[in-house]
Enzyme design. Structure first.
Site, mmCIF file in Angstrom:
data_model
loop_
_atom_site.group_PDB
_atom_site.id
_atom_site.type_symbol
_atom_site.label_atom_id
_atom_site.label_comp_id
_atom_site.label_asym_id
_atom_site.label_seq_id
_atom_site.Cartn_x
_atom_site.Cartn_y
_atom_site.Cartn_z
ATOM 1 N NE ARG A 140 -3.527 2.666 0.761
ATOM 2 C CZ ARG A 140 -3.278 3.973 0.693
ATOM 3 N NH1 ARG A 140 -2.105 4.418 0.311
ATOM 4 N NH2 ARG A 140 -4.211 4.843 1.033
ATOM 5 C CD GLU A 157 -11.016 2.098 -1.944
ATOM 6 O OE1 GLU A 157 -10.768 0.945 -2.339
ATOM 7 O OE2 GLU A 157 -10.367 2.646 -1.041
ATOM 8 N NE ARG A 162 -3.783 -2.352 2.143
ATOM 9 C CZ ARG A 162 -4.609 -1.361 1.842
ATOM 10 N NH1 ARG A 162 -5.103 -1.249 0.628
ATOM 11 N NH2 ARG A 162 -4.951 -0.450 2.740
#
Length: 155
Positions: A28, A36, A71
């Site tokens: 990330r 998104e 992540r």
């Protein structure tokens, strides 16, 4: 720790699978927040990154811990022969495909990069700032609201 790798998959505008040291890391990107995938401009942001990160494109990956979703948080810089490494987070902000996220103001010029993208109506700013929802706002919406606001700018 910084290591050389390749992005093998663009999950969305700010999340990638990076192969480095024989291991695939879900990363990330720090410093930005991209739309998104199901949000207006989300697919365009992801496609823009995918075009930059062709399979042969080498990157420098610097990992900085793990987020709530497991992540790895990190910085990704593009390696271009004969040039300094180019920070992907800055590039996304300048091109208008992500919001600058620098609450402690550690990155010089980050707010100016976003202001420039907004002024030039790049990427998600193509219709200006009115009605643009951040990913955090988008995630809070239910299905009905996402359908209502999911059209985005039509210019």
């Amino acid at each position: 720790m910084t290591e050389t790798g390749r992005v093998v998959r663009v999950v969305d505008g700010d999340t990638y699978d990076v192969l480095a040291g024989g291991i695939t890391h879900r990363v990330r990107l720090l410093g930005v927040d991209a739309p998104e995938r199901d949000q207006p401009f989300g697919k365009q942001a992801a496609d823009s990154v995918a075009r930059l990160l062709q399979p042969a494109q080498l990157v420098l990956l610097t990992r900085h811990g793990v987020d709530l979703y497991g992540r790895e948080l990190g910085a990704v810089r593009l390696l271009v022969a004969g040039k300094p490494a180019l920070a992907l987070d800055s590039l996304l902000v300048v091109r208008g495909w992500a919001w600058a996220w620098d609450p402690k103001h550690k990155v010089a010029g980050r707010a100016a990069q976003q202001a420039s993208a907004l002024e030039k109506r790049r990427g998600l700013w193509k219709c200006g700032a009115v009605g643009v929802l951040t990913p955090q706002q988008w995630r809070r919406f239910n299905y009905k609201n996402k359908r209502r606001y999911g059209v985005g700018c039509t210019r």
